[in-house]
Design an enzyme around this catalytic site. Structure first.
Site, PDB file in Angstrom:
ATOM      1  N   THR A  91       0.876  -1.157   0.000  1.00  0.00           N
ATOM      2  CA  THR A  91       0.000   0.000   0.000  1.00  0.00           C
ATOM      3  C   THR A  91       0.922   1.216   0.000  1.00  0.00           C
ATOM      4  OG1 THR A  91      -0.130   0.319   2.395  1.00  0.00           O
ATOM      5  CG2 THR A  91      -1.635  -1.285   1.455  1.00  0.00           C
TER       6      THR A  91
ATOM      7  N   GLY B 252      -2.942   2.804  -5.139  1.00  0.00           N
ATOM      8  CA  GLY B 252      -3.856   2.266  -6.126  1.00  0.00           C
ATOM      9  C   GLY B 252      -3.264   2.202  -7.509  1.00  0.00           C
TER      10      GLY B 252
ATOM     11  N   THR C  71       1.601  -4.497  -6.530  1.00  0.00           N
ATOM     12  CA  THR C  71       0.380  -3.696  -6.539  1.00  0.00           C
ATOM     13  C   THR C  71       0.321  -2.868  -5.270  1.00  0.00           C
ATOM     14  OG1 THR C  71      -0.846  -5.301  -7.869  1.00  0.00           O
ATOM     15  CG2 THR C  71      -2.139  -3.731  -6.595  1.00  0.00           C
ATOM     16  N   GLU C  72       0.193  -1.563  -5.449  1.00  0.00           N
ATOM     17  CA  GLU C  72      -0.014  -0.650  -4.320  1.00  0.00           C
ATOM     18  C   GLU C  72      -1.516  -0.520  -4.111  1.00  0.00           C
ATOM     19  OE1 GLU C  72       2.235   0.790  -2.421  1.00  0.00           O
ATOM     20  OE2 GLU C  72       4.090   0.332  -3.503  1.00  0.00           O
ATOM     21  N   LEU C  73      -2.006  -1.059  -3.001  1.00  0.00           N
ATOM     22  CA  LEU C  73      -3.435  -1.120  -2.721  1.00  0.00           C
ATOM     23  C   LEU C  73      -3.940   0.163  -2.074  1.00  0.00           C
ATOM     24  CD1 LEU C  73      -3.253  -4.650  -1.071  1.00  0.00           C
ATOM     25  CD2 LEU C  73      -4.001  -4.193  -3.412  1.00  0.00           C
TER      26      LEU C  73
END
Length: 600
Positions: free
Chosen positions: A299, A302, A381-383
């Site tokens: 994270t 997005g 993936t950056e959530l």
């Protein structure tokens, strides 16, 4: 003996399939109403994994890949595949992990949800069933269990000096016993501000709830010292100056681009893999050469990120860049997250400097190691993102220049945070927020500082989503993409074997093979660095020394085009009629297959 096959390739139109992927969309079969979409402690996560292993013994192996840096916990790996269709080592593998950073706990929760998502729908969802029958998933929910536990519970349960590299982490004479704590018992560790004419902080003019750095020359107004909520635990006159180290994986300790050529810029640690957690992960992957795809959940922002972190896009082989662009484009369709180069879109670049001279580049990053050193399709993936909330209230005059997704360049900016606060004000009390919010500054009598003010964003908002609906959407969207991308790994198959009699006991055996997967059996990067192995096609008639093994540099994937490339191998066999022979196909990343025929 082995020989390079003089193979022919027949392009065969099997179906018209959308260019966005070779996977037919299947409606979501479960609503996951029995899954608790919240943050889990380490013990809760391990209990869930054990329950899944007990419930699905034919699909699951659960094992530790090693102790964590503190020695307090195991790093649990859940391996998922249908054991009836062959062992994991003979199938293409996809690896997923989460929580490499201590406070990026949504990454761990997505990786924890994945096993439940796949196992609960096996036999009901056509794609999941096909995925687990033909591939193997390796999922490490918590890459940094100690750091995640400290972030979720607010407690540290290890002796800071009783860990590897304690001197490096804490420094001589320091023992990490002065960290932040929840002073007022509200369940949150917020910020603490104290008026001080010489303080380095002031309030933001557009919204005084937000604190910004004091600028040089500021002489009027109210200034503050700013701390994390806490006290002076070690009586040294300073507050929170010696917090326990929890970042046992920094995602800068991997060998990929760990240092610039001149050594001026480098990753974390004294040398690559001197962090135990990252070493455990690397050793696990190295010993499973069937892993064809890596995804690491982090994270915030997005966005789907691709290599490189320390080199420009033009350094990627052209075909690999096309594959990254196409596959992450499929992710955008599912998750709405755009794709980006870590180097170009996630880093502040000085156009007057060469890549080697850029001080802002990230060295020693996990996905660089996976792709650069092994030619594995590797992504991060950056959530979770504030983008949608700010879009709703409008950006106004806020510039949206690059880097669009980098946290220092966007979500820590006061003008953006003011917009986030505007959205929160308009949605105050919304049950979807699960009580997460911005806490307005309130007075508190501090034991050593006197009257202070506590305030700021609660734990699950800026960096990680609130439990509940927002959390669920992130987890389910990412699981849907994980399903699709798992089915894009290469998958080799023997399509047909023809036997032709040439004499009384002489036979011609001809095999037709194909790669049914989207990706080639090796990426261009793997071939460039010599990590790719040729695909091998062999015949076993009980005396294998008599027959050559055909080698193919790689088998082309379909790329979702609807076309398949056929390859052939042929042998002359001396054997009586009725003899059974077996054709065997092996690919490092594409799995194994075999087919037996009777000579007649």
């Amino acid at each position: 003996m082995k020989q390079l096959a003089n193979y022919s390739i027949t392009l065969f139109l099997t179906a018209l399939i959308s260019l966005t992927g070779c996977i037919t969309t299947v409606a979501q079969s479960g609503d996951f109403s029995d899954y608790d979409f919240r943050y889990h402690t380490y013990d809760e996560t391990v209990t869930m994994l054990n329950e899944l292993a007990e419930e699905y013994p034919q699909l699951v192996e659960l094992y530790s890949i090693g102790k964590t840096a503190t020695g307090q916990r195991e790093m649990w790996m859940i391996e998922i595949t249908n054991k009836d269709t062959g062992p994991a080592s003979q199938k293409p593998g996809a690896y997923f992990d989460g929580n490499q950073h201590d406070n990026e706990v949504m990454g761990g929760e997505v990786a924890t949800f994945l096993p439940y998502y796949f196992l609960s729908q096996y036999g009901e969802d056509e794609e999941i069933t096909r995925l687990l029958d033909s591939r193997v998933l390796y999922i490490l929910p918590l890459a940094n269990p100690d750091g995640a536990e400290a972030y979720i519970t607010g407690e540290v349960d290890w002796d800071p000096m009783d860990i590897d590299n304690a001197d490096r982490l804490y420094g001589p004479g320091e023992n990490g016993d002065d960290g932040p704590e929840d002073l007022d018992g509200d369940g949150e560790i917020l910020k603490m501000r104290v008026e001080n004419p010489d303080g380095d902080w002031k309030t933001y003019d557009a919204d005084p709830r937000i604190m910004v750095r004091r600028e040089e020359g500021d002489s009027t107004g109210t200034f503050y010292d700013l701390y994390d909520e806490g006290i002076d635990n070690d009586d040294d006159g300073e507050i929170n100056n010696d917090p326990p180290h929890t970042r046992f994986i920094t995602n800068r300790n991997y060998p990929g681009h760990w240092s610039s050529d001149d050594g001026q810029y480098r990753g974390a640690g004294d040398y690559p893999l001197d962090e135990l957690n990252s070493r455990n992960i690397v050793e696990f992957i190295v010993h499973r050469p069937n892993i064809a795809m890596i995804e690491s959940y982090h994270t915030t922002s997005g966005v789907h990120l691709r290599p490189f972190s320390a080199r420009p896009t033009e350094d990627l082989p052209r075909k690999d860049l096309q594959d990254y662009t196409a596959i992450l484009g499929m992710g955008t369709e599912i998750t709405t997250y755009p794709q980006a180069s870590i180097y170009h879109e996630f880093t502040t670049i000085d156009p007057d400097l060469t890549p080697e001279e850029q001080p802002g580049t990230r060295h020693g990053v996990f996905v660089d190691w996976g792709y650069l050193h092994h030619g594995i399709f590797s992504t991060t993936t950056e959530l979770w993102t504030m983008e949608d909330f700010v879009n709703e209230v409008g950006w106004g005059e806020i510039p949206r220049d690059k880097p669009l997704f980098a946290i220092p360049g966007r979500y820590r900016r006061p003008d953006v945070q003011a917009k986030v606060l505007q959205w929160l004000d308009e949605h105050e009390g919304d049950p979807k927020l699960s009580g997460q919010k911005y806490v307005d500054w309130k007075t508190y009598e501090h034991p050593s500082l006197g009257e202070v003010e506590l305030g700021g964003f609660t734990k699950y908002w800026l960096r990680n989503p609130p439990p509940g609906p927002y959390f669920k959407k992130v987890a389910v969207d990412q699981a849907e993409f994980a399903k699709r991308r798992g089915l894009l790994t290469p998958l080799v198959k023997i399509r047909d074997v023809e036997v032709e009699r040439k004499g009384q006991n002489t036979w011609s055996v001809r095999a037709q093979i194909v790669n049914e997967g989207y990706l080639d059996t090796s990426m261009e990067q793997a071939r460039f660095i010599g990590r790719a192995k040729p695909v091998e096609l062999s015949l076993d008639s009980g005396n294998s020394d008599e027959h050559s093994t055909h080698e193919f540099p790689f088998l082309r994937g379909t790329r979702g085009s609807g076309f398949e490339s056929f390859y052939y191998g042929e042998w002359e066999v001396e054997a009586p009629a009725g003899k059974e022979v077996t054709i065997k196909l092996w690919s490092k990343k594409g799995g194994e297959d075999e087919m037996s025929v009777v000579l007649k």
